[in-house]
Design a protein around this motif. Structure first.
Motif, PDB file in Angstrom:
ATOM      1  N   TYR A  65       0.829  -1.201   0.000  1.00 51.74           N
ATOM      2  CA  TYR A  65       0.000   0.000   0.000  1.00 51.74           C
ATOM      3  C   TYR A  65       0.865   1.253   0.000  1.00 51.74           C
ATOM      4  O   TYR A  65       2.076   1.223   0.251  1.00 51.74           O
ATOM      5  N   LEU A  66       0.219   2.353  -0.262  1.00 51.40           N
ATOM      6  CA  LEU A  66       0.872   3.644  -0.456  1.00 51.40           C
ATOM      7  C   LEU A  66       0.552   4.572   0.707  1.00 51.40           C
ATOM      8  O   LEU A  66      -0.616   4.711   1.087  1.00 51.40           O
ATOM      9  N   ALA A  67       1.575   5.188   1.271  1.00 47.14           N
ATOM     10  CA  ALA A  67       1.393   6.171   2.342  1.00 47.14           C
ATOM     11  C   ALA A  67       2.015   7.496   1.912  1.00 47.14           C
ATOM     12  O   ALA A  67       3.146   7.532   1.422  1.00 47.14           O
ATOM     13  N   TYR A  68       1.263   8.584   2.096  1.00 39.97           N
ATOM     14  CA  TYR A  68       1.686   9.906   1.644  1.00 39.97           C
ATOM     15  C   TYR A  68       1.944  10.864   2.805  1.00 39.97           C
ATOM     16  O   TYR A  68       1.293  10.791   3.853  1.00 39.97           O
ATOM     17  N   THR A  69       2.850  11.808   2.541  1.00 40.11           N
ATOM     18  CA  THR A  69       2.878  13.071   3.268  1.00 40.11           C
ATOM     19  C   THR A  69       1.826  13.970   2.628  1.00 40.11           C
ATOM     20  O   THR A  69       1.650  13.943   1.410  1.00 40.11           O
ATOM     21  N   VAL A  70       1.136  14.775   3.396  1.00 41.31           N
ATOM     22  CA  VAL A  70       0.073  15.618   2.852  1.00 41.31           C
ATOM     23  C   VAL A  70       0.306  17.069   3.246  1.00 41.31           C
ATOM     24  O   VAL A  70       0.416  17.393   4.422  1.00 41.31           O
ATOM     25  N   HIS A  71       0.377  17.939   2.238  1.00 36.48           N
ATOM     26  CA  HIS A  71       0.513  19.367   2.476  1.00 36.48           C
ATOM     27  C   HIS A  71      -0.818  20.046   2.196  1.00 36.48           C
ATOM     28  O   HIS A  71      -1.519  19.695   1.257  1.00 36.48           O
ATOM     29  N   LYS A  72      -1.144  21.038   2.992  1.00 39.18           N
ATOM     30  CA  LYS A  72      -2.475  21.642   2.894  1.00 39.18           C
ATOM     31  C   LYS A  72      -2.597  22.609   1.733  1.00 39.18           C
ATOM     32  O   LYS A  72      -3.702  22.857   1.246  1.00 39.18           O
ATOM     33  N   GLU A  73      -1.489  23.151   1.239  1.00 36.54           N
ATOM     34  CA  GLU A  73      -1.562  24.224   0.254  1.00 36.54           C
ATOM     35  C   GLU A  73      -0.924  23.909  -1.085  1.00 36.54           C
ATOM     36  O   GLU A  73      -1.289  24.489  -2.101  1.00 36.54           O
ATOM     37  N   ILE A  74       0.047  23.002  -1.137  1.00 39.05           N
ATOM     38  CA  ILE A  74       0.784  22.747  -2.379  1.00 39.05           C
ATOM     39  C   ILE A  74       0.082  21.671  -3.189  1.00 39.05           C
ATOM     40  O   ILE A  74      -0.309  20.633  -2.667  1.00 39.05           O
ATOM     41  N   GLU A  75      -0.087  21.920  -4.502  1.00 36.66           N
ATOM     42  CA  GLU A  75      -0.638  20.901  -5.385  1.00 36.66           C
ATOM     43  C   GLU A  75       0.500  20.067  -5.957  1.00 36.66           C
ATOM     44  O   GLU A  75       1.484  20.625  -6.441  1.00 36.66           O
ATOM     45  N   PRO A  76       0.412  18.722  -5.947  1.00 35.57           N
ATOM     46  CA  PRO A  76      -0.663  17.957  -5.320  1.00 35.57           C
ATOM     47  C   PRO A  76      -0.474  17.878  -3.805  1.00 35.57           C
ATOM     48  O   PRO A  76       0.674  17.848  -3.339  1.00 35.57           O
ATOM     49  N   ASN A  77      -1.582  17.833  -3.094  1.00 36.69           N
ATOM     50  CA  ASN A  77      -1.414  17.782  -1.638  1.00 36.69           C
ATOM     51  C   ASN A  77      -0.874  16.425  -1.174  1.00 36.69           C
ATOM     52  O   ASN A  77      -0.255  16.327  -0.125  1.00 36.69           O
ATOM     53  N   HIS A  78      -1.059  15.370  -1.986  1.00 38.81           N
ATOM     54  CA  HIS A  78      -0.423  14.084  -1.691  1.00 38.81           C
ATOM     55  C   HIS A  78       0.996  14.116  -2.243  1.00 38.81           C
ATOM     56  O   HIS A  78       1.197  14.301  -3.442  1.00 38.81           O
ATOM     57  N   SER A  79       1.972  13.900  -1.392  1.00 38.06           N
ATOM     58  CA  SER A  79       3.366  14.068  -1.798  1.00 38.06           C
ATOM     59  C   SER A  79       4.245  12.969  -1.219  1.00 38.06           C
ATOM     60  O   SER A  79       3.943  12.387  -0.175  1.00 38.06           O
ATOM     61  N   PHE A  80       5.353  12.701  -1.940  1.00 39.20           N
ATOM     62  CA  PHE A  80       6.450  11.861  -1.445  1.00 39.20           C
ATOM     63  C   PHE A  80       5.934  10.503  -0.952  1.00 39.20           C
ATOM     64  O   PHE A  80       6.069  10.134   0.209  1.00 39.20           O
ATOM     65  N   GLY A  81       5.338   9.760  -1.894  1.00 34.09           N
ATOM     66  CA  GLY A  81       4.750   8.479  -1.550  1.00 34.09           C
ATOM     67  C   GLY A  81       5.774   7.423  -1.174  1.00 34.09           C
ATOM     68  O   GLY A  81       6.881   7.377  -1.723  1.00 34.09           O
ATOM     69  N   ARG A  82       5.371   6.580  -0.247  1.00 34.36           N
ATOM     70  CA  ARG A  82       6.192   5.447   0.172  1.00 34.36           C
ATOM     71  C   ARG A  82       5.344   4.184   0.112  1.00 34.36           C
ATOM     72  O   ARG A  82       4.174   4.197   0.514  1.00 34.36           O
ATOM     73  N   ILE A  83       5.936   3.111  -0.398  1.00 33.18           N
ATOM     74  CA  ILE A  83       5.229   1.841  -0.510  1.00 33.18           C
ATOM     75  C   ILE A  83       5.590   0.954   0.672  1.00 33.18           C
ATOM     76  O   ILE A  83       6.768   0.657   0.906  1.00 33.18           O
ATOM     77  N   TRP A  84       4.574   0.557   1.398  1.00 36.89           N
ATOM     78  CA  TRP A  84       4.733  -0.325   2.547  1.00 36.89           C
ATOM     79  C   TRP A  84       4.273  -1.743   2.186  1.00 36.89           C
ATOM     80  O   TRP A  84       3.385  -1.928   1.347  1.00 36.89           O
ATOM     81  N   ARG A  85       4.875  -2.714   2.852  1.00 37.59           N
ATOM     82  CA  ARG A  85       4.395  -4.091   2.759  1.00 37.59           C
ATOM     83  C   ARG A  85       3.936  -4.544   4.122  1.00 37.59           C
ATOM     84  O   ARG A  85       4.600  -4.304   5.143  1.00 37.59           O
ATOM     85  N   CYS A  86       2.782  -5.197   4.146  1.00 37.73           N
ATOM     86  CA  CYS A  86       2.309  -5.818   5.383  1.00 37.73           C
ATOM     87  C   CYS A  86       1.958  -7.272   5.071  1.00 37.73           C
ATOM     88  O   CYS A  86       1.898  -7.674   3.910  1.00 37.73           O
ATOM     89  N   GLU A  87       1.754  -8.084   6.089  1.00 38.72           N
ATOM     90  CA  GLU A  87       1.380  -9.466   5.852  1.00 38.72           C
ATOM     91  C   GLU A  87       0.376  -9.937   6.886  1.00 38.72           C
ATOM     92  O   GLU A  87       0.355  -9.470   8.031  1.00 38.72           O
ATOM     93  N   SER A  88      -0.483 -10.854   6.441  1.00 38.47           N
ATOM     94  CA  SER A  88      -1.513 -11.376   7.331  1.00 38.47           C
ATOM     95  C   SER A  88      -0.884 -12.226   8.429  1.00 38.47           C
ATOM     96  O   SER A  88       0.074 -12.973   8.192  1.00 38.47           O
ATOM     97  N   THR A  89      -1.417 -12.103   9.613  1.00 43.01           N
ATOM     98  CA  THR A  89      -0.948 -12.932  10.732  1.00 43.01           C
ATOM     99  C   THR A  89      -1.628 -14.297  10.740  1.00 43.01           C
ATOM    100  O   THR A  89      -1.305 -15.149  11.573  1.00 43.01           O
ATOM    101  N   VAL A  90      -2.573 -14.495   9.790  1.00 42.90           N
ATOM    102  CA  VAL A  90      -3.275 -15.771   9.673  1.00 42.90           C
ATOM    103  C   VAL A  90      -2.804 -16.454   8.399  1.00 42.90           C
ATOM    104  O   VAL A  90      -2.947 -15.913   7.295  1.00 42.90           O
TER     105      VAL A  90
END
Length: 554
Positions: free
Chosen positions: A317-342
């Motif tokens: 999944y993708l996690a963003y830094t978000v700025h209130k005034e600069i377009e685009p407000n979604h910035s500097f994305g990072r891709i995380w990996r998670c895994e099911s515990t089941v």
């Protein structure tokens, strides 16, 4: 007495105006004709109509008066360079032939009408054809019998249809835009010289999840992106929920997001099961990519992938830094990996634990990844290796433009790894994005394989709106080796289901159901609503075309 008379007069004027306006929106009555001694095909004059053979030019705007008429598909290059054979039509009644003339003065590639043609302008800017100049529509009268059309004229024009000689053609300006805004042109599945790989066979004529549907409580802005997978007879959907907060402006819907888990037995009736992830919704305090900022302010684009080796579900999944005034407000994305515990295939519901970041802005990032990159990620296996589409958006012309001066463009490239866990490396050091699919817009691709082993990536093809002139359809690209990707084709699903959206967004799946039928769940936008709904459509694969496309791929 004066007041009553004024009201009455106003009512009469209003009714007359209303009648006049609506008269312009009634399709004109067609006249019958046939093409004489020619292999030219005809087409139904409608949106996406393919007006020239050996081209990718299609109608994207059309005055309603022209809807449903019969046009003639002319060979593009022969007419542009003046080597075409004369077009002969046999009219079965007195008629007015509707000719589209491109408005580019001094360009010999386009026909220029003269007084001798006896043409009447009936629709100014009445049609938009992708990649070509604005079109004025003229009516030329013909008597019953066989006639050569524009015999002495040279250059390209459009035959949009014929209407009865008795049809009253009231001239007006439809005010449609110049087709050169759609650059480049694109291939619409079912509206080109080639046979379609997929036939749209139907689907739901309204959203399957909309505002007020069970489970949408507290979701202000609806859905965008994610993935649907099917396990046994159950569909599992992991959409980005544009949750926002009650009483907070709608732009915040894009910031305080959730990843939900929904299930369905038919891809129509959905039940919300749980929240997989929750974003913080915290705005950044600096303009750059700074660890002072909350880098999980917005969470998007959750992609569940099953690891056969580890016998468990992974989530990217993708996690963003978000700025209130600069377009685009979604910035500097990072891709995380998670895994099911089941463990096991049925562990898809989680819970999930984070395993860390697998891709982020860094020393091997390139300016094309822009302020928003890394903006999505989807991994898939090719032989013993794994590849992953990653994306960038709002590119920098150079690093001198960092962090605020960004341009336009939504691009993808490939990363590679020896395992789903990583480490993941940008191929070719990320120097160039893949532009063979579309040179300006590819977003959120999801990869699977067709029955003959060809890889297919489905993706968001970009909006026709918000100042952009992009296909506004879901698209797909094919690859023989998982690395080299073909030019996109786009699905005009509104030809088989009622169009409830204004802006088409993201496909979440291409799920095989047997008998070559596939299900697509997708997100789209109705501009009259804050809530972005979810829809569903069915396609049928043409295996003959599939094999032919395989031979064409590099």
């Amino acid at each position: 007495m004066w007041l009553r008379k004024t009201k009455y007069t106003f009512l009469i004027v209003f009714i007359m105006c209303f009648t006049f306006v609506n008269a312009q929106n009634i399709a004109w009555k067609p006249a019958s004709f046939e093409v004489v001694k020619s292999n030219y095909k005809t087409f139904k004059t409608t949106q996406y109509a393919h007006v020239f053979s050996n081209s990718k030019n299609n109608i994207v705007r059309l005055a309603p008066e022209l809807e449903g008429l019969t046009g003639v598909t002319l060979p593009l290059e022969q007419y542009k360079n003046g080597t075409n054979a004369p077009l002969k039509l046999k009219f079965k009644e007195n008629a007015q032939l509707l000719i589209g003339v491109f408005q580019e003065k001094g360009n010999a590639e386009y026909v220029q009408l003269t007084e001798a043609d006896n043409a009447k302008l009936v629709l100014e800017n009445g049609v938009t054809v992708t990649g070509l100049p604005a079109v004025n529509v003229y009516a030329i009268p013909f008597s019953k019998g066989t006639h050569t059309i524009l015999q002495k004229a040279k250059g390209l024009f459009i035959v949009l249809g014929a209407v009865k000689s008795s049809q009253n053609l009231v001239s007006r300006n439809a005010e449609f835009p110049d087709g050169k805004l759609w650059n480049p042109t694109f291939i619409v599945e079912g509206f080109s010289d080639e046979k379609p790989l997929f036939e749209i066979i139907g689907g739901e004529n309204a959203p399957v999840i909309d505002e007020g549907s069970p489970g949408t409580e507290g979701i202000q802005g609806g859905f965008e992106g994610g993935r649907v997978v099917k396990i046994g007879d159950t569909y599992h959907m992991f959409p980005t929920e544009r949750a926002g907060e009650v009483g907070v402006e709608m732009y915040y819907d894009r910031v305080k997001t959730k990843i939900g888990h929904w299930t369905s037995k038919d891809a129509i009736h959905w039940k919300r099961e749980s929240t997989i992830l929750q974003a913080s919704g915290t705005y950044a305090v600096t303009e750059d990519d700074n660890p002072m900022n909350d880098r999980r302010a917005a969470i998007w684009s959750y992609m569940p992938v099953f690891s056969k080796k580890e016998n468990k579900w992974y989530g990217y999944y993708l996690a963003y830094t978000v700025h209130k005034e600069i377009e685009p407000n979604h910035s500097f994305g990072r891709i995380w990996r998670c895994e099911s515990t089941v463990e096991g295939i049925n562990g898809i519901a989680g819970p999930y634990k984070d395993m860390g970041i697998i891709m982020e802005p860094g020393l091997d990032s390139q300016p094309w990844e822009g302020r928003q990159g890394v903006a999505s990620f989807f991994p898939y296996q090719v032989g013993d290796k794994y590849f992953g589409f990653y994306s960038g958006a709002y590119p920098f012309a150079s690093w001198a433009d960092y962090p605020k001066k960004s341009g336009k463009g939504w691009f993808v490239a490939l990363a590679e790894s020896n395992s789903l866990e990583g480490p993941w490396q940008r191929r070719n050091k990320g120097l160039e994005p893949i532009k063979s699919i579309h040179p300006l817009f590819v977003e959120n691709p999801i990869v699977s394989q067709l029955p003959n082993g060809v890889y297919i990536a489905i993706f968001d093809g970009g909006p026709d709106g918000w100042g952009h002139h992009l296909p506004n359809m879901m698209g797909y690209s094919l690859s023989k080796d998982g690395v080299n990707w073909s030019e996109a084709r786009y699905w005009p699903i509104e030809t088989k289901v009622d169009k409830w959206w204004d802006i088409m967004r993201t496909p979440l799946c291409l799920i095989p159901e047997g008998n070559d039928v596939y299900t697509i769940v997708y997100n789209a936008i109705d501009l009259k609503k804050r809530f972005h709904p979810t829809g569903m459509v069915k396609l049928k694969l043409n295996r003959e075309v599939m094999e032919a496309r395989l031979k064409e791929l590099k």
